[in-house]
Write an enzyme that holds these catalytic residues in place. Structure first.
Site, PDB file in Angstrom:
ATOM      1  N   GLY A  21       0.824  -1.203   0.000  1.00  0.00           N
ATOM      2  CA  GLY A  21       0.000   0.000   0.000  1.00  0.00           C
ATOM      3  C   GLY A  21       0.856   1.250   0.000  1.00  0.00           C
ATOM      4  O   GLY A  21       1.816   1.379  -0.760  1.00  0.00           O
ATOM      5  N   CYS A 168     -25.316   1.733  27.475  1.00  0.00           N
ATOM      6  CA  CYS A 168     -26.338   2.684  27.899  1.00  0.00           C
ATOM      7  C   CYS A 168     -26.040   4.092  27.378  1.00  0.00           C
ATOM      8  O   CYS A 168     -26.951   4.852  27.047  1.00  0.00           O
ATOM      9  CB  CYS A 168     -26.478   2.690  29.418  1.00  0.00           C
ATOM     10  SG  CYS A 168     -24.966   3.097  30.301  1.00  0.00           S
TER      11      CYS A 168
END
Length: 627
Positions: A21, A168
């Site tokens: 890459g 939560c």
């Protein structure tokens, strides 16, 4: 070693590169220009348009082709007489075993994930082949050398765990934009387009929604004859309207918090979407599903533009419609991908609408993509610098000049007028379970937890084993391999569904398990400690493994194992801290002080390199800078 001898060692070396890459392209070019004659490259990726601004061996005509092969062909055009062999494959494939690695004089890494890096590290240890690691993120970079028995291995020190947030907070009380991104990506996107059988916390909210929401248990299911506009509005009203109202019904939650505002589609969207925006049937979809986009339909061109509530709502509906119109076959199997344009648009819009509801500042698509993918955008110059440093260290390794090995850090801002900070490497960590064979400790409920839990959550996910084998004493409990007969496979599958204490050789408090990976030639011991209860929020896996990422005990100073709390979740700050730099070099043979412990940041670049940026100031306290 004189120049002629050095050149001879370079020309005679056989080098393995893993990754072609951003760093890989620069590295292959630099190796070829430095005189290396025999180079092998492994990379499983293909070229994308987004690679072209920094991976300079590739051109637009190469999009969709193998990175390793195209990089090879590009370099051979200006160095036609050297040997370059490319492998378009996953380095974890069985053919790349220890014997394969033994043929090389040095391995050079430019990988994009921790799992593959750990795998290469273990193969290099087993094959006794030196490894040079590297990584970049923005203006930051690092190069490290790992030689068996002389320096620490890649897994000797703490690797930061991905940042997690309490359920939560994500579902009920978000306070930061990153909370909205996690909700949009991991809950809403997964619920609408992912595996329908996968547990999802949106189910709970739907079941408890206000009674005015019709058939809330089926709200995410689209009937065959249901109009797509109406379906989109139904989802919009449910997640941004009804669910917010349901949350507001709990007065206790909002005593000391800002109350969110329910948002309904009729407040922000025109009555007839199709007439205003045109038809999704006319959108310019291509054979590449990842390029389908809602933005052109809405006249939106600039990804750095900040959309308002109406624009986000329009993108939300149009993106949802496009998934059903153009990518219906994928629904039920999709997972979020930062390179999937439509997925990024949907998640950005959903996160912004939720942010608007909770009074959180909105973000552009460009910013949201960076947060969703935990991205710092790549800088080609950093890749080039790091590639040069890799070659320098590789030459030292070939010369067997251990006294001159250096871990080098690229800094964004000068420290004592230096942008490159070379420091001496650590010795192997005696507490490392990979290279020092130190036993691990697993706290687990042996009566409730199944062998499958241990294999999936510990052996595969945490220890990174590909072909695991689990033994208790002389009893083989589980094994993976192509050479197993049907009876063995059936027996092992049956064991997976049994609790640990019910196995043919029961695993109870005090048991010692042996876990091996034959491909990696890695073996480690796990001491089992029975524990009845676990905190669902802090220990959601229902088990705790100690020793796999823990550094030796320290005197009061703990390592940083999470990203910066900033919404971008990727900030790595530099500090000059000149007076803290010590003047005396630390020799490799010296004993590491007890309170020397690495602080790292885990950052993903939008390039192909994932790196663990160490805090250079902390490093300088324990590894004295080379004068």
């Amino acid at each position: 070693m004189d120049t002629q001898q050095q050149q001879s060692s370079i020309q005679g070396a056989k080098v393995l590169m893993v990754g072609a890459g951003g760093i890989g392209c620069e590295l292959l070019k630099t190796l070829a220009l430095s005189g290396f004659q025999d180079i092998h490259i492994i990379d499983m990726d293909t070229i994308e348009v987004s690679n072209l601004n920094r991976q300079f061996l590739f051109r637009r005509s190469h999009v969709g082709q193998s990175k390793a092969k195209v990089a090879r062909d590009a370099v051979l055009r200006f160095r036609p007489h050297i040997n370059i062999r490319s492998y378009h494959a996953n380095v974890k494939n069985p053919e790349f075993d220890v014997d394969f690695f033994k043929q090389f004089d040095v391995v050079l890494n430019g990988l994009d994930n921790l799992d593959a890096r750990r795998h290469v590290n273990r193969l290099c240890l087993a094959a006794d082949v030196p490894l040079v690691e590297s990584g970049t993120t923005g203006f930051l970079g690092q190069v490290t050398v790992h030689v068996k028995g002389k320096t620490e291995c890649y897994e000797c020190q703490t690797k930061p765990a991905p940042k997690t947030y309490p359920v939560c907070t994500i579902t009920s009380t978000p306070t930061k934009f990153v909370h909205c991104i996690v909700w949009a990506k991991d809950l809403l996107f997964a619920k609408l387009f992912g595996d329908k059988n996968q547990d999802n916390d949106l189910n709970v909210r739907a079941n408890n929604a206000a009674s005015s929401s019709k058939e809330t248990e089926d709200v995410f299911e689209r009937a065959e004859d249901e109009d797509i506009d109406q379906y989109g509005r139904k989802i919009y009203d449910h997640v941004f309207g009804y669910n917010i109202e349901a949350a507001l019904s709990n007065e206790e939650t909002w005593k000391n918090r800002r109350r969110p505002r329910p948002i309904y589609s009729k407040e922000v969207l025109p009555e007839c979407m199709s007439q205003q925006n045109g038809s999704t049937q006319n959108c310019s979809a291509t054979d590449d599903d990842s390029t389908v986009s809602a933005m052109p339909l809405l006249g939106l061109k600039n990804p750095q533009e900040l959309w308002g509530l109406t624009q986000n709502s329009l993108v939300f509906i149009e993106a949802l419609k496009l998934f059903f119109a153009k990518r219906k076959k994928e629904i039920g199997h999709l997972t979020f991908d930062k390179d999937d344009q439509l997925a990024v648009e949907f998640v950005t819009a959903a996160a912004n609408i939720r942010a608007e509801s909770f009074g959180i500042p909105l973000h552009s698509l460009f910013e949201a993509k960076g947060i969703a993918g935990n991205i710092v955008h790549a800088v080609a110059t950093t890749n080039a610098i790091v590639a040069g440093l890799i070659v320098i260290e590789a030459i030292k390794v070939l010369k067997k000049d251990a006294d001159k090995y250096r871990m080098t850090y690229c800094l964004e801002h000068p420290s004592r007028k230096m942008l490159l900070m070379p420091v001496e490497p650590f010795e192997p960590n005696p507490a490392c379970y990979v290279c020092s064979k130190t036993p691990l400790v697993l706290e687990i409920n042996t009566r409730k937890s199944k062998l499958r839990d241990l294999v999936d959550k510990i052996v595969t996910a945490k220890l990174g084993m590909n072909l695991p084998l689990v033994m208790h004493g002389a009893s083989l409990l589980y094994e993976v391999g192509d050479d197993l007969d049907a009876i063995m496979v059936a027996n092992y599958n049956a064991n997976l569904e049994k609790s640990l204490s019910e196995l043919p050789s029961p695993v109870i408090n005090g048991s010692i398990l042996t876990v091996e990976d034959l491909q990696q030639e890695l073996s480690c011991k796990i001491n089992v400690k029975h524990r009845e209860e676990f905190d669902e929020e802090k220990e959601p896996e229902g088990m705790v493994l100690s020793g796999w990422t823990q550094s030796p005990a320290t005197n009061g100073e703990s390592a940083s194992t999470s990203n910066n709390e900033n919404e971008k979740a990727v900030d790595v700050t530099e500090s000059s801290s000149g007076p803290e730099m010590a003047s005396k070099k630390r020799r490799l043979s010296e004993t590491q002080p007890e309170n020397d412990k690495k602080e790292t940041e885990n950052v993903e670049s939008d390039d192909d390199e994932l790196m663990e940026i160490e805090n250079p100031v902390m490093v300088s306290k324990k590894k004295k800078r080379v004068e």
